[in-house]
Write a protein that holds these residues in place. Structure first.
Motif, mmCIF file in Angstrom:
data_model
loop_
_atom_site.group_PDB
_atom_site.id
_atom_site.type_symbol
_atom_site.label_atom_id
_atom_site.label_comp_id
_atom_site.label_asym_id
_atom_site.label_seq_id
_atom_site.Cartn_x
_atom_site.Cartn_y
_atom_site.Cartn_z
ATOM 1 N N GLU A 186 -4.914 9.282 3.396
ATOM 2 C CA GLU A 186 -5.110 10.155 2.223
ATOM 3 C C GLU A 186 -6.395 10.985 2.369
ATOM 4 O O GLU A 186 -6.880 11.553 1.394
ATOM 5 C CB GLU A 186 -5.183 9.321 0.946
ATOM 6 C CG GLU A 186 -3.848 9.037 0.287
ATOM 7 C CD GLU A 186 -3.025 8.009 1.054
ATOM 8 O OE1 GLU A 186 -1.985 8.412 1.620
ATOM 9 O OE2 GLU A 186 -3.413 6.843 1.095
ATOM 10 N N SER A 237 -3.066 3.486 -3.233
ATOM 11 C CA SER A 237 -1.847 4.080 -2.685
ATOM 12 C C SER A 237 -1.088 3.018 -1.896
ATOM 13 O O SER A 237 -1.585 1.910 -1.677
ATOM 14 C CB SER A 237 -2.190 5.267 -1.771
ATOM 15 O OG SER A 237 -2.881 4.814 -0.612
ATOM 16 N N TYR A 270 -2.924 7.159 -6.679
ATOM 17 C CA TYR A 270 -2.629 8.387 -5.929
ATOM 18 C C TYR A 270 -1.131 8.640 -5.773
ATOM 19 O O TYR A 270 -0.684 9.785 -5.781
ATOM 20 C CB TYR A 270 -3.284 8.316 -4.553
ATOM 21 C CG TYR A 270 -2.964 9.487 -3.652
ATOM 22 C CD1 TYR A 270 -3.550 10.736 -3.863
ATOM 23 C CD2 TYR A 270 -2.058 9.352 -2.605
ATOM 24 C CE1 TYR A 270 -3.247 11.817 -3.053
ATOM 25 C CE2 TYR A 270 -1.747 10.420 -1.776
ATOM 26 C CZ TYR A 270 -2.337 11.648 -2.009
ATOM 27 O OH TYR A 270 -2.027 12.708 -1.192
ATOM 28 N N ASP A 271 -0.334 7.576 -5.588
ATOM 29 C CA ASP A 271 1.112 7.745 -5.443
ATOM 30 C C ASP A 271 1.820 6.664 -6.252
ATOM 31 O O ASP A 271 1.198 5.988 -7.078
ATOM 32 C CB ASP A 271 1.529 7.726 -3.962
ATOM 33 C CG ASP A 271 1.128 6.440 -3.246
ATOM 34 O OD1 ASP A 271 0.887 5.426 -3.950
ATOM 35 O OD2 ASP A 271 1.037 6.442 -2.010
ATOM 36 N N ASP A 272 3.117 6.487 -6.036
ATOM 37 C CA ASP A 272 3.894 5.550 -6.853
ATOM 38 C C ASP A 272 3.830 4.124 -6.302
ATOM 39 O O ASP A 272 4.823 3.390 -6.288
ATOM 40 C CB ASP A 272 5.351 5.989 -6.965
ATOM 41 C CG ASP A 272 6.043 6.082 -5.609
ATOM 42 O OD1 ASP A 272 5.334 6.078 -4.579
ATOM 43 O OD2 ASP A 272 7.284 6.161 -5.581
ATOM 44 N N THR A 288 -0.466 10.856 -10.192
ATOM 45 C CA THR A 288 0.974 11.133 -10.087
ATOM 46 C C THR A 288 1.559 11.681 -11.381
ATOM 47 O O THR A 288 2.664 12.219 -11.379
ATOM 48 C CB THR A 288 1.755 9.860 -9.705
ATOM 49 O OG1 THR A 288 1.689 8.899 -10.785
ATOM 50 C CG2 THR A 288 1.178 9.232 -8.450
#
Length: 333
Positions: A186, A237, A270-272, A288
């Motif tokens: 990232e 993440s 940062y993400d799912d 997100t």
């Protein structure tokens, strides 16, 4: 062997045979051969080899038990070290296509309180000790368990020295506003968006590749960066959760939190990814969530508080500070 030969017209001159493998095996060589006029098949006959899964997998703070191997149909078992709990399945099976039938589990601390339990396990022989010593012992326990290797004596002593000094000599001043813990995958977002915003608002950030002193042990640099920063941002993440270094930094962050009794942790999703259990009950900033992008940076600044550059006495040895080549406030501690 481990396959089937199909001879529709027989095994005589001019006849062709077809070779196929049983489930869990793959064909090595051509799948057909023709009988030549000299009675040979014209080429080397293929073989069927067993399909195997990735045997390089590992589990941090735990172990893998392999009974029959890593090939199709075989199971491997997972277990965690004392003080950690298994998140995910306790076993996986190698499938016929060479993949595992589920995700590899992780060993995680069940909650923030479990950190003190780990300290109690290690420090049991010497009884009740001050928090600083407990933090050193916990760090020593984690290092020894990590990948089953004992850390070199010099590194261990240096880290214990740093962690001890970080707690005992702390005077309320810092070298950085924030330490950023993130997966290298990232890095583009961290440098291009997160770091750019922080520095444009006068926050002094500690970033591993840029701010770690050359020649020092990496582990010692991490301890120093975390203990010399007002806040720690965890960029959570899927890659973060899989990284040994990131989990190590998160664990040290909680040592720091327990050591000083302060709320120094800021979590950015940062993400799912599935949030670790130790963070599931914490309020976090969600990158997100498209509906909150407009307020994301304002919420981050509020969580960070005023930049040290604008607060008298915030930085260590501010009167002797100067700007380095990064444009940062350079201090002596």
């Amino acid at each position: 062997m481990n396959g089937v030969v199909n001879a529709t017209d027989g095994y005589c001159f001019g006849n062709e045979i077809q070779v196929s493998c049983n489930p869990g095996y793959e064909l090595v060589g051509r799948s057909s051969a023709t009988c030549e006029d000299d009675g040979s098949w014209g080429r080397e006959l293929p073989t069927c080899q067993r399909i195997c899964c990735d045997h390089t997998i590992s589990i941090l703070n735990g172990k893998i038990t392999v009974t029959d191997g890593y090939c199709s149909g075989n199971d491997i078992q997972f277990s965690c070290d004392p003080g950690y709990e298994l998140v995910g399945r306790s076993s996986v099976t190698c499938l016929n296509d060479g993949s595992w039938d589920g995700e590899i589990p992780t060993c995680q601390l069940p909650s923030e309180q479990s950190l003190t339990s780990i300290g109690a396990i290690i420090g049991g022989a010497i009884g009740a000790v001050i928090v600083i010593v407990t933090a050193c012992k916990v760090g020593n326990f984690i290092f020894k368990r990590w990948r089953g290797k004992k850390i070199e004596k010099g590194v261990k002593e240096e880290l214990e020295h740093l962690m001890g000094n970080a707690g005992s000599t702390y005077d309320g001043r810092h070298k950085y506003d924030v330490f950023i813990s993130y997966s290298s995958k990232e890095e583009s977002w961290v440098r291009g968006s997160l770091l750019a915003d922080l520095e444009s608002n006068d926050y002094i950030a500690c970033l591993d590749k840029r701010d770690f002193p050359a020649g020092n042990q990496v582990l010692a640099n991490i301890v120093s960066g975390i203990y010399q920063s007002r806040k720690i941002i965890l960029v959570m993440s899927k890659n973060f959760i899989k990284s040994h270094w990131c989990i190590y930094e998160m664990t040290l962050t909680y040592h720091r939190k327990l050591d000083r009794g302060e709320n120094c942790v800021i979590v950015v999703k940062y993400d799912d990814c599935k949030m670790p259990r130790s963070l599931a009950l914490r309020t976090y900033l969600d990158w997100t969530d498209q509906t909150s992008k407009e307020t994301f940076w304002a919420q981050l600044h509020e969580a960070l508080g005023p930049a040290c550059a604008s607060v008298a006495g915030c930085f260590a040895s501010v009167s002797h500070a100067n700007r380095n080549h990064h444009g940062h406030l350079e201090t002596s501690c």
